[in-house]
Design an enzyme around this catalytic site. Structure first.
Site, PDB file in Angstrom:
ATOM      1  N   ASP A 282     -35.452  51.795  19.618  1.00 36.11           N
ATOM      2  CA  ASP A 282     -36.580  51.252  20.331  1.00 36.11           C
ATOM      3  C   ASP A 282     -37.163  52.561  20.962  1.00 36.11           C
ATOM      4  OD1 ASP A 282     -35.319  48.789  20.046  1.00 36.11           O
ATOM      5  OD2 ASP A 282     -34.712  48.581  22.319  1.00 36.11           O
ATOM      6  N   ASP A 440     -36.589  37.070  20.771  1.00 34.73           N
ATOM      7  CA  ASP A 440     -35.994  37.686  22.299  1.00 34.73           C
ATOM      8  C   ASP A 440     -35.874  36.583  22.822  1.00 34.73           C
ATOM      9  OD1 ASP A 440     -36.842  40.641  21.418  1.00 34.73           O
ATOM     10  OD2 ASP A 440     -38.861  40.315  21.936  1.00 34.73           O
TER      11      ASP A 440
HETATM   12  O1  1PR Z   1     -43.832  41.583  20.292  1.00 33.48           O
HETATM   13  O2  1PR Z   1     -44.579  42.159  18.373  1.00 33.48           O
HETATM   14  O3  1PR Z   1     -45.016  43.695  20.092  1.00 33.48           O
HETATM   15  O4  1PR Z   1     -42.876  43.271  19.092  1.00 33.48           O
HETATM   16  C1  1PR Z   1     -41.920  44.074  20.235  1.00 33.48           C
HETATM   17  C2  1PR Z   1     -40.865  44.383  19.777  1.00 33.48           C
HETATM   18  O5  1PR Z   1     -39.957  45.223  20.755  1.00 33.48           O
HETATM   19  C3  1PR Z   1     -39.730  43.382  19.681  1.00 33.48           C
HETATM   20  O6  1PR Z   1     -39.006  43.276  18.582  1.00 33.48           O
HETATM   21  C4  1PR Z   1     -38.857  43.203  20.731  1.00 33.48           C
HETATM   22  O7  1PR Z   1     -37.521  42.798  20.529  1.00 33.48           O
HETATM   23  C5  1PR Z   1     -39.019  44.713  20.987  1.00 33.48           C
HETATM   24  N1  1PR Z   1     -38.797  45.164  22.533  1.00 33.48           N
HETATM   25  C6  1PR Z   1     -39.898  44.883  23.514  1.00 33.48           C
HETATM   26  N2  1PR Z   1     -39.467  45.342  24.788  1.00 33.48           N
HETATM   27  C7  1PR Z   1     -37.987  45.867  24.526  1.00 33.48           C
HETATM   28  C8  1PR Z   1     -37.224  46.270  25.497  1.00 33.48           C
HETATM   29  O8  1PR Z   1     -36.028  46.651  25.433  1.00 33.48           O
HETATM   30  N3  1PR Z   1     -37.684  46.413  26.824  1.00 33.48           N
HETATM   31  N4  1PR Z   1     -36.539  46.012  22.626  1.00 33.48           N
HETATM   32  C9  1PR Z   1     -37.592  45.398  23.301  1.00 33.48           C
HETATM   33  C10 1PR Z   1     -36.059  45.003  22.165  1.00 33.48           C
HETATM   34  C11 1PR Z   1     -33.992  44.701  21.603  1.00 33.48           C
HETATM   35  C12 1PR Z   1     -32.870  45.376  20.541  1.00 33.48           C
HETATM   36  C13 1PR Z   1     -32.012  46.225  20.858  1.00 33.48           C
HETATM   37  C14 1PR Z   1     -30.648  45.433  20.739  1.00 33.48           C
HETATM   38  C15 1PR Z   1     -29.532  46.186  20.456  1.00 33.48           C
HETATM   39  N5  1PR Z   1     -34.770  45.758  21.669  1.00 33.48           N
HETATM   40  O9  1PR Z   1     -33.601  45.830  19.353  1.00 33.48           O
HETATM   41  O10 1PR Z   1     -31.895  47.485  20.110  1.00 33.48           O
HETATM   42  O11 1PR Z   1     -30.518  44.463  22.092  1.00 33.48           O
HETATM   43  O12 1PR Z   1     -29.216  46.939  21.575  1.00 33.48           O
HETATM   44  P1  1PR Z   1     -27.491  47.029  21.810  1.00 33.48           P
HETATM   45  O13 1PR Z   1     -26.847  47.342  20.684  1.00 33.48           O
HETATM   46  O14 1PR Z   1     -27.764  48.374  22.830  1.00 33.48           O
HETATM   47  O15 1PR Z   1     -27.099  45.857  22.872  1.00 33.48           O
HETATM   48  P2  1PR Z   1     -44.055  42.391  19.671  1.00 33.48           P
END
Ligand code: 1PR
Length: 585
Positions: A282, A440
């Site tokens: 991320d 999400d």
């Molecule tokens: O909406 O098209 O602009 O895409 C944004 C992207 O960014 C989406 O794929 C969304 O999942 C991601 N995203 C947005 N905000 C966050 C955040 O964390 N604040 N991250 C985010 C999402 C989730 C996973 C993470 C897993 C594994 N991250 O990708 O890596 O949950 O984590 P873990 O193994 O530590 O539990 P758009």
């Protein structure tokens, strides 16, 4: 199909791409060195004259998209690239690599209209060193069912057809398989029983007419042709440039055929598709303006200390290279603030991708901010343009989050596929295997499924107030806004719109280290026939076994445990192997 589009980066600017495709049957079923179809004999007197420079590789990039990874792999092996500009460059090549990308029919249109197809046939007929990759293999056959039937180059007997998803196999075929090597192929000599990376929906099948071409097959529902070889002419359905070390050795053996590289092949039975382990980064800009890898706790990426800074877990390019070396089967970059920033303005992110793809030879996915956009100068960018820039910068797949939710809501409301959504636009041009939808969802507990119109499930573990059911509400903008659509409804809709894969997160589990949400992942992976990547919550090696044994997930993604070095990727894979789950080692 099989990756990537016709973009402005086209090498052959003059090529016109029409929807009609003429067949270019250059050699009949009996491929012989001295036989050239009369159609070509009469048109030109083509002679093959090899150039002398040993360090140069000629690349046939007809401008259909991302061949950056092939370029990177060739350079990584110490070779220079000469791009084909005219058919003569093909005829004069000392060795030629043809990484076919895009769809079959437009590829044939370009080959026909530029004279490249004719030159290719002559070159191959003269047994000059050739390596076709993916579509570069399929185009050698007589025809394809993709956008067709459409005539191919006709060098190899057979029709390229679509995988049959009714047999319970997910299409596209995405991931790592071992090969069944059927004859000496030189370039496959280092492979042995190791896995290589495939991504395709169409495949050529073995038959007695093409038997003498086949050098390996692979089993995915059907036994299909994984590689062909005749003399110095090779082609592979898999992607050596994305198959890690083993793929680089395939390229090296083609480029340096006389090198005494070690390891002869070992016989083995064809394997199942390996389960993938994906490292996710991320990425966002921190308060100092540096692009950093961060990690959320249920999507909250700020430290809960006084400064409230964005958590900084490292540099994106370095971590991606590290995870590649550690054995990640893919690396994903999610630009988590892409929903509010314009990604094409985010030049550091594009630079991250360019730099990472120089040293990471497994698939790279990038997501964040893929949508139509109008900038402050009123310049409109389609989501396709945004995605194209990501592909040109080294992405193999793009991942769409918020925009996919809007598209699915609209589609479910109208039941009309407009062709205008980002999913449809990008999958039409780049193929659906290049389009991931990132979901999400947040768990919403229920006492009774009839409380909502969305699909709910009976939970294996009750909710905080003894609730027995939950539905999973989709969110947008990094979990900030809940939408009136469930994860189940979204997954089904985006599959219909043309998504090739689903990245299934779960906000409740994200960063908790307590395991994947198996209930959710089972529901979605049973509902769709495209591959599902389980994400969020991995905290121990057992969690990976759990998700693979209880659901139909094709891959499992983790972030925190890898970033914090709590569990190395290698330990995850060793554990999976010990538990009888096939993985790439
Ligand atoms: O909406 O098209 O602009 O895409 C944004 C992207 O960014 C989406 O794929 C969304 O999942 C991601 N995203 C947005 N905000 C966050 C955040 O964390 N604040 N991250 C985010 C999402 C989730 C996973 C993470 C897993 C594994 N991250 O990708 O890596 O949950 O984590 P873990 O193994 O530590 O539990 P758009």
């Amino acid at each position: 199909m099989d990756a990537a589009p016709f973009t402005s980066s086209s090498t052959f600017k003059t090529a016109s791409i029409s929807s009609s495709s003429t067949s270019l049957i250059c050699l009949s079923k009996n491929f012989s060195r001295n036989h050239l179809p009369s159609k070509f004999k009469s048109r030109r007197n083509l002679s093959v004259r090899a150039s002398n420079d040993d360090s140069v590789v000629t690349l046939l990039d007809y401008g259909a998209g991302n061949v950056r990874s092939v370029r990177n792999a060739i350079r990584h092996l110490g070779f220079q690239i000469k791009d084909v500009q005219t058919p003569k460059d093909i005829l004069n090549a000392r060795r030629l690599i043809f990484p076919g990308v895009g769809a079959f029919a437009p590829a044939m249109d370009v080959l026909n209209s530029t004279g490249m197809g004719e030159a290719l046939c002559t070159y191959i007929q003269n047994d000059r060193p050739f390596l076709g990759i993916c579509l570069g293999l399929q185009l050698l056959f007589e025809s394809s069912e993709e956008n067709g039937p459409v005539g191919g180059l006709g060098l190899i007997p057979g029709v390229v057809g679509r995988f049959d998803s009714s047999k319970g196999f997910r299409v596209p075929h995405i991931g790592w398989n071992a090969l069944q090597i059927t004859k000496d192929s030189e370039i496959l000599d280092d492979i042995g029983n190791r896995h290589v990376y495939f991504v395709h929906s169409y495949r050529a099948m073995p038959s007695k007419e093409n038997k003498d071409w086949i050098s390996s097959t692979c089993n995915y529902g059907d036994e299909f042709i994984a590689s062909v070889r005749k003399g110095k002419v090779h082609a592979v359905q898999f992607h050596p440039e994305k198959s890690g070390d083993v793929g680089l050795s395939v390229l090296r053996r083609f480029l340096l055929p006389k090198s005494s590289l070690t390891e002869k092949r070992t016989e083995r039975k064809a394997s199942k598709l390996a389960k993938r382990v994906i490292a996710c980064l991320d990425v966002r800009t921190n308060d100092e303006g540096d692009l950093v890898v961060t990690k959320g706790d249920q999507y909250d990426v700020r430290e809960h200390a006084e400064q409230n800074e964005v958590r900084n877990l490292g540099k994106p390019v370095e971590l991606a290279a590290q995870y590649y070396r550690d054995g990640a089967d893919e690396v994903s970059f999610l630009n988590i603030t892409g929903f509010r920033d314009f990604p094409l303005g985010d030049l550091p992110m594009l630079q991250v991708l360019r730099s990472a793809s120089e040293n990471v030879f497994v698939p790279l996915t990038v997501g964040g901010g893929i949508r139509d956009f109008t900038d402050s100068n009123d310049r409109y960018y389609s989501s396709l343009e945004v995605a194209s820039e990501y592909f040109r910068s080294g992405a193999d797949k793009i991942s769409i989050g918020s925009d996919a939710v809007h598209a699915a809501e609209e589609y479910l409301k109208t039941k009309v596929k407009t062709g205008k959504s980002s999913i449809e636009q990008i999958s039409r041009v780049y193929g659906n295997q290049a389009v991931v939808v990132s979901i999400d969802p947040r768990r919403m507990y229920l006492n009774d499924p009839s409380e909502v119109e969305f699909k709910s499930i009976r939970l294996t573990k009750q909710g905080p107030n003894g609730e027995e059911y939950a539905w999973y509400q989709c969110t947008i903008n990094g979990g900030r806004e809940g939408r009136p659509i469930g994860a189940y409804e979204l997954a089904k809709a985006v599959e219909e719109l043309g998504a090739g894969e689903i990245l299934l997160n779960c906000i409740d589990c994200d960063g908790q280290g307590k395991g994947f949400d198996v209930d959710l992942i089972k529901m979605i992976s049973d509902a769709v026939s495209i591959p599902v990547i389980a994400s969020s919550g991995a905290g121990a090696v057992e969690h990976f076994t759990d998700v693979f044994s209880k659901t139909n997930a094709s891959a499992a993604l983790a972030a925190g445990i890898f970033h914090r070095k709590e569990v190395p990727i290698r330990s995850v894979k060793e554990h999976l192997l010990k538990e009888g789950i096939e993985v790439r080692i």
